[in-house]
Enzyme design. Structure first.
Site, PDB file in Angstrom:
ATOM      1  N   LYS A   1     101.798  45.178 -57.448  1.00 37.44           N
ATOM      2  CA  LYS A   1     101.575  43.923 -56.733  1.00 37.44           C
ATOM      3  C   LYS A   1     100.619  44.098 -55.552  1.00 37.44           C
ATOM      4  CE  LYS A   1     105.119  41.197 -58.722  1.00 37.44           C
ATOM      5  NZ  LYS A   1     106.428  40.581 -58.675  1.00 37.44           N
TER       6      LYS A   1
ATOM      7  N   ARG B   1     111.420  46.178 -62.628  1.00 41.32           N
ATOM      8  CA  ARG B   1     110.492  45.564 -63.590  1.00 41.32           C
ATOM      9  C   ARG B   1     109.131  46.228 -63.400  1.00 41.32           C
ATOM     10  NH1 ARG B   1     106.699  41.634 -63.938  1.00 41.32           N
ATOM     11  NH2 ARG B   1     106.742  40.294 -65.755  1.00 41.32           N
TER      12      ARG B   1
HETATM   13  N1  HH2 Z   1     106.850  39.312 -61.334  1.00 34.26           N
HETATM   14  C1  HH2 Z   1     105.980  38.799 -62.227  1.00 34.26           C
HETATM   15  C2  HH2 Z   1     106.439  38.100 -63.337  1.00 34.26           C
HETATM   16  N2  HH2 Z   1     107.755  37.913 -63.558  1.00 34.26           N
HETATM   17  N3  HH2 Z   1     110.012  38.242 -62.882  1.00 34.26           N
HETATM   18  C3  HH2 Z   1     110.896  38.714 -61.993  1.00 34.26           C
HETATM   19  N4  HH2 Z   1     112.212  38.536 -62.184  1.00 34.26           N
HETATM   20  N5  HH2 Z   1     110.498  39.406 -60.868  1.00 34.26           N
HETATM   21  C4  HH2 Z   1     109.184  39.625 -60.604  1.00 34.26           C
HETATM   22  O1  HH2 Z   1     108.875  40.226 -59.549  1.00 34.26           O
HETATM   23  C5  HH2 Z   1     108.205  39.128 -61.530  1.00 34.26           C
HETATM   24  C6  HH2 Z   1     108.662  38.426 -62.668  1.00 34.26           C
HETATM   25  C7  HH2 Z   1     104.505  38.992 -62.023  1.00 34.26           C
HETATM   26  O2  HH2 Z   1     104.006  40.096 -62.725  1.00 34.26           O
HETATM   27  P1  HH2 Z   1     103.263  40.057 -64.164  1.00 34.26           P
HETATM   28  O3  HH2 Z   1     104.198  39.616 -65.246  1.00 34.26           O
HETATM   29  O4  HH2 Z   1     102.677  41.386 -64.395  1.00 34.26           O
HETATM   30  O5  HH2 Z   1     102.093  39.038 -63.996  1.00 34.26           O
HETATM   31  P2  HH2 Z   1     101.920  37.512 -64.425  1.00 34.26           P
HETATM   32  O6  HH2 Z   1     102.916  36.681 -63.704  1.00 34.26           O
HETATM   33  O7  HH2 Z   1     100.498  37.219 -64.003  1.00 34.26           O
HETATM   34  O8  HH2 Z   1     102.126  37.446 -65.908  1.00 34.26           O
END
Ligand code: HH2
Length: 262
Positions: A205, A241
């Site tokens: 992040k 995660r």
């Molecule tokens: N962060 C992201 C997405 N989903 N869910 C939970 N529970 N906690 C988190 O911190 C979280 C999440 C963001 O990361 P990523 O899936 O890599 O990116 P994007 O939202 O652009 O798909």
């Protein structure tokens, strides 16, 4: 928890696993690398991401969930804000609904979570994905996130979700400045003490780049991600995660052996 984003626009791996073959190969890799849970997402939540209609999100995630379920016992989590997507994902083999909106964005979301009988991650986000990073402000970020999560847990329970099925997540990066994120990370023991399993999503992040004098693109944030993950483990979070499962598993193995615990 290993992340598999079947999206064209996720912040760190958008577009890399959009086809079923590439996504399934990534899922297999994460399982081999030591993931206990796979978090499957079909809609990016990054600021400015384009919203995806439910039918398209279902078409992205359901074939992958079914293919993983056909060959593995791994726990499958569906990362969605939409009850219809959660319903289709659970029917295909998911058992955990990871909702970054904490069951707020659809009026029937708490009832659907209760009806599905799956585990539910309730995550804190300030406002909406599109605008959450526009000057986020809190008087006391830790107290406000804690109060929000407890209120969402009570709403879920009032709708019929079992207490034992509820997870909490402070939502690193979702409507927070780097200082807010650091305050929440420092307060992880307080969240763990609430008595629900806590999920921590700090992997790659932006606060990591803010702390790196050289800056760092998302796929160059492994060192900072591992620092946050080990801090989370020491605080007692139930799951991390992560995008880099192999490296995180190795870091946890070394940390756990030194601590004499895991
Ligand atoms: N962060 C992201 C997405 N989903 N869910 C939970 N529970 N906690 C988190 O911190 C979280 C999440 C963001 O990361 P990523 O899936 O890599 O990116 P994007 O939202 O652009 O798909």
């Amino acid at each position: 928890m290993g992340v598999v984003n079947v999206t064209p626009d996720s912040f760190s791996d958008g577009g890399r696993f959009l086809g079923l073959g590439a996504a399934l190969a990534q899922a297999r890799r994460l399982i081999a690398d030591g993931a206990d849970i796979l978090d499957i997402g079909g809609e990016s939540t990054r600021p400015g991401a384009v919203p995806v209609p439910a039918a398209e999100e279902i078409a992205r995630v359901v074939p992958l969930i079914a293919a993983i379920r056909a060959e593995s016992e791994v726990t499958i989590s569906i990362d969605t804000m939409k009850p219809a997507v959660a319903r289709a994902a659970v029917a295909a083999g998911a058992s955990l609904w990871n909702d970054v909106a904490a069951l707020r964005f659809a009026p029937d979301a708490p009832e659907v979570a209760a009806e599905l009988g799956c585990e539910v991650v309730l995550m804190h986000m300030l406002g909406q994905p599109g605008t959450m990073q526009d000057d986020p402000r809190y008087d006391d970020v830790v107290a406000e996130v804690e109060a929000f999560l407890l209120a969402r847990a009570f709403t879920a329970m009032a709708a019929g979700v079992d207490r034992e099925k509820i997870w909490l997540d402070p939502g690193i990066g979702f409507g927070k400045t780097p200082a807010h994120n650091l305050a929440l990370l420092a307060a992880l023991p307080r969240f763990v003490a609430l008595g629900y399993p806590v999920l921590l999503g700090a992997s790659r992040k932006r606060f990591i780049a803010a702390l790196d004098p050289l800056g760092a693109e998302p796929d160059a944030r492994l060192g900072g991600s591992l620092a946050a993950h080990l801090h989370g483990a020491a605080a007692g979070v139930a799951a991390l995660r992560v995008h880099d499962v192999r490296e995180t598993a190795q870091a946890l193995a070394v940390w756990g052996a030194i601590e004499g615990g895991v």
